[in-house]
Scaffold this motif. Structure first.
Motif, PDB file in Angstrom:
ATOM      1  N   PRO A 276      66.563  36.177  38.109  1.00 22.83           N
ATOM      2  CA  PRO A 276      66.404  37.577  37.702  1.00 22.83           C
ATOM      3  C   PRO A 276      67.221  37.844  36.437  1.00 22.83           C
ATOM      4  CG  PRO A 276      66.935  37.429  40.049  1.00 22.83           C
ATOM      5  CD  PRO A 276      67.113  36.056  39.478  1.00 22.83           C
ATOM      6  N   GLY A 277      66.682  38.679  35.561  1.00 23.87           N
ATOM      7  CA  GLY A 277      67.386  39.028  34.339  1.00 23.87           C
ATOM      8  C   GLY A 277      67.121  38.091  33.183  1.00 23.87           C
ATOM      9  N   GLU A 278      66.404  36.982  33.430  1.00 21.40           N
ATOM     10  CA  GLU A 278      66.105  36.032  32.362  1.00 21.40           C
ATOM     11  C   GLU A 278      64.766  36.363  31.701  1.00 21.40           C
ATOM     12  OE1 GLU A 278      68.392  31.929  33.428  1.00 21.40           O
ATOM     13  OE2 GLU A 278      66.388  32.155  34.311  1.00 21.40           O
ATOM     14  N   VAL A 279      64.681  36.135  30.388  1.00 21.90           N
ATOM     15  CA  VAL A 279      63.417  36.249  29.666  1.00 21.90           C
ATOM     16  C   VAL A 279      62.688  34.919  29.808  1.00 21.90           C
ATOM     17  CG1 VAL A 279      62.325  36.533  27.414  1.00 21.90           C
ATOM     18  CG2 VAL A 279      64.303  37.935  28.026  1.00 21.90           C
ATOM     19  N   ILE A 280      61.481  34.966  30.358  1.00 18.16           N
ATOM     20  CA  ILE A 280      60.704  33.759  30.644  1.00 18.16           C
ATOM     21  C   ILE A 280      59.439  33.799  29.800  1.00 18.16           C
ATOM     22  CG2 ILE A 280      59.512  32.457  32.450  1.00 18.16           C
ATOM     23  CD1 ILE A 280      61.501  34.007  34.407  1.00 18.16           C
TER      24      ILE A 280
ATOM     25  N   LEU B 226      53.858  32.035  34.363  1.00 14.77           N
ATOM     26  CA  LEU B 226      54.559  33.311  34.495  1.00 14.77           C
ATOM     27  C   LEU B 226      54.451  33.850  35.915  1.00 14.77           C
ATOM     28  CD1 LEU B 226      53.654  35.128  31.142  1.00 14.77           C
ATOM     29  CD2 LEU B 226      55.535  33.551  31.630  1.00 14.77           C
ATOM     30  N   ILE B 227      53.280  33.712  36.505  1.00 18.23           N
ATOM     31  CA  ILE B 227      53.075  34.215  37.873  1.00 18.23           C
ATOM     32  C   ILE B 227      53.873  33.391  38.879  1.00 18.23           C
ATOM     33  CG2 ILE B 227      51.313  34.340  39.691  1.00 18.23           C
ATOM     34  CD1 ILE B 227      49.429  35.297  37.321  1.00 18.23           C
ATOM     35  N   ALA B 228      53.910  32.070  38.688  1.00 17.71           N
ATOM     36  CA  ALA B 228      54.697  31.225  39.595  1.00 17.71           C
ATOM     37  C   ALA B 228      56.191  31.525  39.458  1.00 17.71           C
ATOM     38  CB  ALA B 228      54.421  29.752  39.303  1.00 17.71           C
ATOM     39  N   ALA B 229      56.660  31.765  38.229  1.00 14.23           N
ATOM     40  CA  ALA B 229      58.068  32.102  38.026  1.00 14.23           C
ATOM     41  C   ALA B 229      58.396  33.437  38.684  1.00 14.23           C
ATOM     42  CB  ALA B 229      58.377  32.160  36.527  1.00 14.23           C
TER      43      ALA B 229
ATOM     44  N   ARG C  16      59.688  43.858  35.898  1.00  8.66           N
ATOM     45  CA  ARG C  16      58.262  44.201  35.845  1.00  8.66           C
ATOM     46  C   ARG C  16      57.719  44.224  34.415  1.00  8.66           C
ATOM     47  NH1 ARG C  16      59.426  48.326  39.985  1.00  8.66           N
ATOM     48  NH2 ARG C  16      58.584  47.613  41.967  1.00  8.66           N
ATOM     49  N   ARG C  17      58.541  44.697  33.464  1.00  9.83           N
ATOM     50  CA  ARG C  17      57.996  45.019  32.140  1.00  9.83           C
ATOM     51  C   ARG C  17      58.511  44.155  30.997  1.00  9.83           C
ATOM     52  NH1 ARG C  17      59.050  50.207  34.519  1.00  9.83           N
ATOM     53  NH2 ARG C  17      57.074  51.184  35.137  1.00  9.83           N
ATOM     54  N   GLN C  18      59.655  43.459  31.179  1.00  8.32           N
ATOM     55  CA  GLN C  18      60.238  42.740  30.053  1.00  8.32           C
ATOM     56  C   GLN C  18      60.550  41.277  30.326  1.00  8.32           C
ATOM     57  OE1 GLN C  18      63.220  46.194  29.817  1.00  8.32           O
ATOM     58  NE2 GLN C  18      63.266  45.381  27.731  1.00  8.32           N
ATOM     59  N   ALA C  19      60.620  40.884  31.570  1.00  8.81           N
ATOM     60  CA  ALA C  19      61.065  39.526  31.902  1.00  8.81           C
ATOM     61  C   ALA C  19      60.077  38.459  31.440  1.00  8.81           C
ATOM     62  CB  ALA C  19      61.293  39.411  33.409  1.00  8.81           C
ATOM     63  N   PHE C  20      58.799  38.776  31.418  1.00 12.80           N
ATOM     64  CA  PHE C  20      57.769  37.766  31.163  1.00 12.80           C
ATOM     65  C   PHE C  20      57.090  38.010  29.824  1.00 12.80           C
ATOM     66  CE2 PHE C  20      58.358  38.343  35.703  1.00 12.80           C
ATOM     67  CZ  PHE C  20      58.729  37.054  36.060  1.00 12.80           C
ATOM     68  N   VAL C  21      57.046  36.966  29.009  1.00 14.55           N
ATOM     69  CA  VAL C  21      56.516  37.057  27.647  1.00 14.55           C
ATOM     70  C   VAL C  21      55.480  35.959  27.458  1.00 14.55           C
ATOM     71  CG1 VAL C  21      57.078  36.912  25.199  1.00 14.55           C
ATOM     72  CG2 VAL C  21      58.716  37.955  26.792  1.00 14.55           C
ATOM     73  N   GLY C  22      54.344  36.305  26.873  1.00 12.06           N
ATOM     74  CA  GLY C  22      53.320  35.293  26.654  1.00 12.06           C
ATOM     75  C   GLY C  22      52.508  35.570  25.413  1.00 12.06           C
TER      76      GLY C  22
END
Length: 475
Positions: free
Chosen positions: A163-167, A178-181, A203-209
């Motif tokens: 939690p708290g990491e940018v992935i 991203l979904i598995a992470a 929900r809004r910032q952790a996952f980047v693609g």
């Protein structure tokens, strides 16, 4: 109660309805996404995202030519109205359906599905199942966008996103990593126990693609939404200046596309020290440059990245200087849609400085003397058990890694040894035993079963076409 697998199969079987309209498998999944979004918005009480007059019941309430005309207008208007997610999913949307009866059959069949069961199992699982079905159907050509789930789950398990990491996934495809992470993090931590600020970040910032193909991007946006991820997936080319604008990440997990950048062209990134037309090498450079100090990455790459001369050697050397390239997993053949492709997973951690970070590289060989994977012998998470055990740590925190020598699958090679090999990382030490040459070929009963399966599929398609012709004659 109907299982998610049964619902996925029913949805997939509907593709035959559109065959007479010339709709391809990949177009079918995109078409299905347009209609499923409307139905799922109704089922999840999220229709407020949709403009009034453009919801499921508005579409169901029409028939014939009027329904098809309304559907066409609906797609255009949804691409310009509604929430940001709605506009992303319907951006530049159009339909390949020409026959009103085909659209009506699709809508009616979707409405008759067991939506209570689908909701119980999770709409995300249903949609993931549909994408996997599309990827494993050889005629769909969608395998390039789909990494085997067993491999994704293994990578996520050993990288351990927090939690708290940018992935980030710079070649996001349909969003599997991203979904598995997200699933891994939620499985270890209760998001609802977090502070509101932390919940919003997840929900809004952790996952980047970033995704190059718009039709694939819309599938990704739908997939993320159904897994309660509200992050944006940028439509664009990671190897262009857009890729340089992606935020630095704590974790990067990706399976970049194979091949060269069009007609030998090179990336248009001015931040690359080593420009190359080899897309995998260029993506590798993006990944290690895109990590924060201490950031972790796992990248699926073909064998040529390990041995290519010239700029390939330069990039490998730069990677080992800037990062600790601690592990290379040599994957078995036959697990991707292109059966002959030989691939590896490179695991590395960005150093605090840019020099001398790789002291040694551990190799785990899953390829030599491996079984022949395919439809009859699918790759499962259990096949990675030995690797995960070797990768991890004991209860006291010490490493489980042990150089098993020339007879073992796990071996360590010092950086000095790799330098003597001119930075060539295509290292093998195990030999195929006499039985493995034949073992790596599909056994006769498996070949026969695949032939029967193809015959069954052909029979089903002929029966479907015959039924359509009968319907046209009776009409």
């Amino acid at each position: 109660m109907t299982s998610t697998q049964d619902i996925v199969q029913k949805l997939w079987n509907l593709c035959h309805v559109l065959r007479s309209d010339g709709v391809t498998y990949h177009q079918y999944v995109t078409e299905l996404t347009y209609i499923l979004f409307l139905k799922m918005a109704e089922e999840t009480e999220q229709e407020s995202q949709l403009p009034k007059g453009y919801r499921w019941q508005n579409l169901v309430g029409k028939e014939g030519v009027e329904q098809l005309d309304f559907y066409r207008k609906m797609l255009v208007d949804l691409g310009a109205k509604g929430s940001d997610r709605v506009r992303a999913i319907y951006a530049n949307a159009s339909t390949s359906i020409r026959e009103p009866r085909n659209l009506n059959k699709l809508i009616t069949s979707i409405g008759e599905l067991d939506w209570f069961s689908a909701k119980q199992d999770g709409f995300g699982d249903l949609y993931e199942g549909l994408l996997e079905k599309n990827a494993t159907e050889k005629k769909s050509g969608a395998g390039q966008y789909f990494t085997p789930r067993a491999l994704i789950d293994t990578i996520v398990e050993v990288v351990k996103p927090q939690p708290g990491e940018v992935i980030q996934d710079p070649a996001v495809g349909t969003g599997g990593f991203l979904i598995a992470a997200n699933g891994y993090i939620r499985g270890k931590h209760d998001i609802y126990d977090m502070m509101e600020r932390e919940q919003n970040f997840q929900r809004r910032q952790a996952f980047v693609g970033m995704e190059l193909v718009q039709d694939t991007q819309r599938l990704t946006m739908m997939n993320l939404m159904l897994h309660e991820i509200e992050s944006e997936v940028v439509l664009g080319d990671t190897l262009s200046p857009l890729g340089a604008d992606l935020p630095k990440a704590d974790v990067i997990l990706t399976n970049p596309p194979f091949g060269s950048k069009g007609a030998g062209g090179k990336p248009t990134r001015d931040d690359f020290t080593y420009p190359t037309s080899n897309k995998q090498l260029a993506f590798l450079e993006h990944v290690y440059r895109g990590l924060k100090p201490g950031g972790r990455a796992a990248v699926v790459l073909p064998d040529n990245v390990l041995f290519e001369e010239g700029v390939g050697r330069d990039i490998r050397r730069d990677l080992m200087e800037k990062c600790n390239l601690h592990t290379i997993l040599r994957l078995p053949t036959g697990i991707f849609y292109a059966q002959g492709v030989k691939t590896n997973v490179l695991f590395f951690t960005r150093g605090k400085t840019d020099e001398g970070n790789t002291k040694a590289v551990w190799f785990f060989d899953m390829r030599t003397n491996a079984p022949s994977f395919g439809k009859r012998t699918p790759l499962t998470r259990a096949h990675f058990d030995e690797f995960v055990k070797c990768f991890g740590k004991k209860a006291d925190g010490t490493s489980r890694r042990k150089d098993l020598g020339e007879e073992g699958k796990f071996r360590q090679f010092k950086r000095a040894e790799i330098e003597k090999r001119a930075e060539n990382l295509d290292i093998t030490w195990l030999r195929d035993n006499d039985e493995s040459s034949s073992a790596n070929l599909a056994p006769p009963d498996e070949i026969a079963a695949e032939i029967l399966d193809l015959l069954r599929q052909a029979t089903e398609e002929l029966e479907s076409l015959s039924a359509e012709l009968d319907t046209e004659v009776s009409a």
